[in-house]
Design a protein around this motif. Structure first.
Motif, PDB file in Angstrom:
ATOM      1  N   UNK A 105       0.862  -1.196   0.000  1.00 44.21           N
ATOM      2  CA  UNK A 105       0.000   0.000   0.000  1.00 44.21           C
ATOM      3  C   UNK A 105       0.892   1.238   0.000  1.00 44.21           C
ATOM      4  N   UNK A 106       0.516   2.215  -0.803  1.00 44.97           N
ATOM      5  CA  UNK A 106       1.181   3.526  -0.749  1.00 44.97           C
ATOM      6  C   UNK A 106       0.187   4.517  -0.150  1.00 44.97           C
ATOM      7  N   UNK A 107       0.544   5.076   1.004  1.00 46.67           N
ATOM      8  CA  UNK A 107      -0.336   6.028   1.694  1.00 46.67           C
ATOM      9  C   UNK A 107       0.036   7.443   1.262  1.00 46.67           C
ATOM     10  N   UNK A 108      -0.702   7.980   0.292  1.00 47.17           N
ATOM     11  CA  UNK A 108      -0.480   9.369  -0.151  1.00 47.17           C
ATOM     12  C   UNK A 108      -1.556  10.223   0.515  1.00 47.17           C
ATOM     13  N   UNK A 109      -1.563  10.171   1.830  1.00 44.48           N
ATOM     14  CA  UNK A 109      -2.665  10.741   2.609  1.00 44.48           C
ATOM     15  C   UNK A 109      -2.291  12.047   3.314  1.00 44.48           C
ATOM     16  N   UNK A 110      -1.189  12.639   2.911  1.00 45.17           N
ATOM     17  CA  UNK A 110      -0.806  13.931   3.475  1.00 45.17           C
ATOM     18  C   UNK A 110       0.014  13.803   4.749  1.00 45.17           C
ATOM     19  N   UNK A 111       0.242  14.936   5.375  1.00 42.35           N
ATOM     20  CA  UNK A 111       1.180  15.008   6.508  1.00 42.35           C
ATOM     21  C   UNK A 111       0.573  15.850   7.620  1.00 42.35           C
ATOM     22  N   UNK A 112       1.187  15.739   8.801  1.00 43.04           N
ATOM     23  CA  UNK A 112       0.724  16.524   9.943  1.00 43.04           C
ATOM     24  C   UNK A 112       1.940  17.082  10.688  1.00 43.04           C
ATOM     25  N   UNK A 113       1.775  18.183  11.434  1.00 47.02           N
ATOM     26  CA  UNK A 113       2.942  18.757  12.121  1.00 47.02           C
ATOM     27  C   UNK A 113       3.285  17.991  13.394  1.00 47.02           C
ATOM     28  N   UNK A 114       4.558  17.945  13.734  1.00 50.92           N
ATOM     29  CA  UNK A 114       4.993  17.386  15.024  1.00 50.92           C
ATOM     30  C   UNK A 114       4.944  18.504  16.067  1.00 50.92           C
ATOM     31  N   UNK A 115       3.880  18.511  16.851  1.00 47.07           N
ATOM     32  CA  UNK A 115       3.705  19.583  17.837  1.00 47.07           C
ATOM     33  C   UNK A 115       4.342  19.243  19.182  1.00 47.07           C
ATOM     34  N   UNK A 116       4.752  17.992  19.333  1.00 44.63           N
ATOM     35  CA  UNK A 116       5.392  17.526  20.556  1.00 44.63           C
ATOM     36  C   UNK A 116       6.632  18.371  20.887  1.00 44.63           C
ATOM     37  N   UNK A 117       7.362  18.696  19.801  1.00 47.46           N
ATOM     38  CA  UNK A 117       8.583  19.497  19.911  1.00 47.46           C
ATOM     39  C   UNK A 117       8.376  20.784  20.719  1.00 47.46           C
ATOM     40  N   UNK A 118       7.183  21.364  20.570  1.00 45.85           N
ATOM     41  CA  UNK A 118       6.902  22.683  21.162  1.00 45.85           C
ATOM     42  C   UNK A 118       5.973  22.581  22.368  1.00 45.85           C
ATOM     43  N   UNK A 119       5.822  21.368  22.916  1.00 43.47           N
ATOM     44  CA  UNK A 119       4.755  21.156  23.895  1.00 43.47           C
ATOM     45  C   UNK A 119       5.008  21.849  25.242  1.00 43.47           C
TER      46      UNK A 119
END
Ligand SMILES: Cc1cc2nc3c(=O)[nH]c(=O)nc-3n(C[C@H](O)[C@H](O)[C@H](O)COP(=O)(O)OP(=O)(O)OC[C@H]3O[C@@H](n4cnc5c(N)ncnc54)[C@H](O)[C@@H]3O)c2cc1C
Length: 420
Positions: A303-317
């Motif tokens: 399967x190829x998941x071309x479903x977009x991306x999300x930000x890593x907010x943990x870094x700034x938590x």
């Protein structure tokens, strides 16, 4: 506690095109950047999709300030109307910029930022908060270190945190177990990943241009190898809503990709499955069985998941951020880019005001600033950076387009097209 932050550098997280642009603009304003890049070269996310041809031309893909810096050291400017691949953007622009004598001394490769906070202040503490320097915790092969900076520009992108296949926004049941047979993003099907896909049944999930690129390459591979099956699962009820650009679309790269996908569909080279909302992925006899609420798809190998991306907010938590609950962009930017509100995806110019957080001195820029919204363009990012760095330098720039709040038809047309 006495704080004197003025002599501290400004942290730039990520040496992608927007992080490097931030550094160039800071240097130009007389400020000192310290750039942290987790990869072993600048632009390492670009390298992951280097085989993909961009649909915006060179003239949109470079920061004017960086261009003039490069020109001073005898750099050959690319043909501005041509459309580079990710690799060409990396090799002809990002790497020369990263190795420029003014930028290179500030760049720390193989150095991942793992946390950002404020010195002696957890998220709760108010007292003299704004005067406390930021603490950037970095991790590199020598270990972990804390570095003090006066401000933080987070340009760490989203490519390393792709969305799940699961329709609820969380992993589908079985998705993690099946992860060895799933690729997130845009694999180099005709190049380095060729062997993984040749002769296999491959399901592509997603309705953006990344999915189109994967489908196009899979069909090309299936023309050269026996026994392949190319399947495409989309959320909507028809591909017509996806392969939809008007015939006179000025964006020739986008239009030609869509025309090509339509042709492959007409020729029956791609099997389409509509109304797919993935709930479960089962592994049975070395095959993956995808279950959607309305159907079960044929067994596939990959399967190829071309479903977009999300930000890593943990870094700034540990910082006081204000995040739009839907897009996960800075809260003031959210309404301008929310795909629920803007079907055409037109995004007005914006800058430091929209990108700021309650934590003074923190800015998220580049594709990460768009959170989950898929309409980001480099051209927009360079304007963000110009505004943010001039705010940090406390400058007022007469010709700052953000202050003028105008945007051109070109920008609107390009923003419409961007669903990588
Ligand atoms: C397939 C594809 C095609 C695209 N086509 C176009 C197009 O045609 N036109 C257009 O304008 N835009 C396009 N985009 C969108 C966007 O312009 C690019 O994603 C662009 O690379 C974003 O630049 P950036 O600098 O914000 O992020 P990135 O290029 O992703 O750079 C982020 C950098 O941060 C580093 N990093 C990440 N986390 C950390 C950390 N914790 N510590 C230190 N470093 C870290 C990464 O290694 C990376 O080098 C496309 C995107 C994709 C995925």
């Amino acid at each position: 506690m006495n704080y004197n932050n003025e002599n501290l550098p400004i942290a730039v997280i990520g040496a992608g095109p927007i992080g490097l642009s931030s550094a160039v603009n800071l240097l130009d304003a007389g400020l000192t950047p310290i750039i942290f890049e987790s990869g072993d070269c600048a632009g390492s996310n670009l390298a992951s999709w280097g085989h993909v041809r961009m649909f915006s031309p060179w003239s949109y893909n470079m920061d004017p300030k960086a261009v003039s810096l490069l020109k001073k050291q005898g750099w050959d400017e690319p043909e501005l109307s041509a459309f580079p691949t990710g690799s060409e953007l990396l090799e002809c622009y990002v790497l020369p910029l990263a190795s420029h004598e003014k930028v290179a001394p500030h760049l720390h490769l193989n150095t991942r930022v793992v946390n950002v906070s404020r010195q002696y202040h957890d998220i709760l503490r108010n007292e003299m908060r704004e005067r406390a320097p930021f603490v950037v915790r970095v991790s590199n092969p020598e270990g972990d270190r804390d570095i003090l900076v006066q401000a933080v520009i987070d340009a760490s992108g989203t490519y390393q945190t792709p969305n799940w296949l699961g329709a609820h926004g969380i992993p589908a049941i079985g998705e993690l177990t099946a992860s060895q047979s799933i690729t997130y993003g845009v694999p180099d099907i005709l190049g380095s990943c060729n062997k993984q896909y040749a002769g296999k049944s491959v399901l592509v999930i997603g309705g953006g241009h990344s999915a189109f690129n994967a489908l196009q390459d899979l069909v090309k591979l299936s023309d050269q190898t026996d026994g392949m099956r190319v399947l495409w699962g989309i959320r909507g009820s028809s591909v017509d809503n996806i392969v939809r650009s008007p015939k006179n679309d000025e964006l020739q790269e986008r239009r030609s990709l869509e025309v090509h996908i339509q042709k492959l569909l007409d020729e029956g080279k791609i099997e389409v499955f509509t109304n797919i909302a993935i709930e479960k992925i089962n592994c049975e006899n070395d095959k993956l069985i995808v279950k959607s609420h309305s159907s079960q798809l044929p067994p596939v190998d990959k399967i190829i998941a071309a479903t977009g991306f999300r930000p890593n907010l943990q870094l700034l938590s540990e910082l006081r951020t204000s995040i739009d609950p839907a897009t996960q962009s800075p809260v003031n930017l959210g309404p301008l880019i929310d795909p629920n509100l803007h079907s055409c995806g037109s995004v007005p110019e914006h800058g430091a005001a929209e990108l700021s957080h309650p934590e003074t001195g923190l800015y998220v820029v580049g594709i990460k600033s768009y959170g989950r919204a898929p309409t980001f363009l480099l051209k927009t990012g360079y304007k963000q950076v110009k505004s943010v760095t001039s705010k940090l330098a406390n400058q007022v720039i007469d010709d700052d387009p953000v202050a003028n709040r105008s945007f051109s038809c070109d920008d609107v047309a390009l923003n419409r097209s961007c669903s990588a």
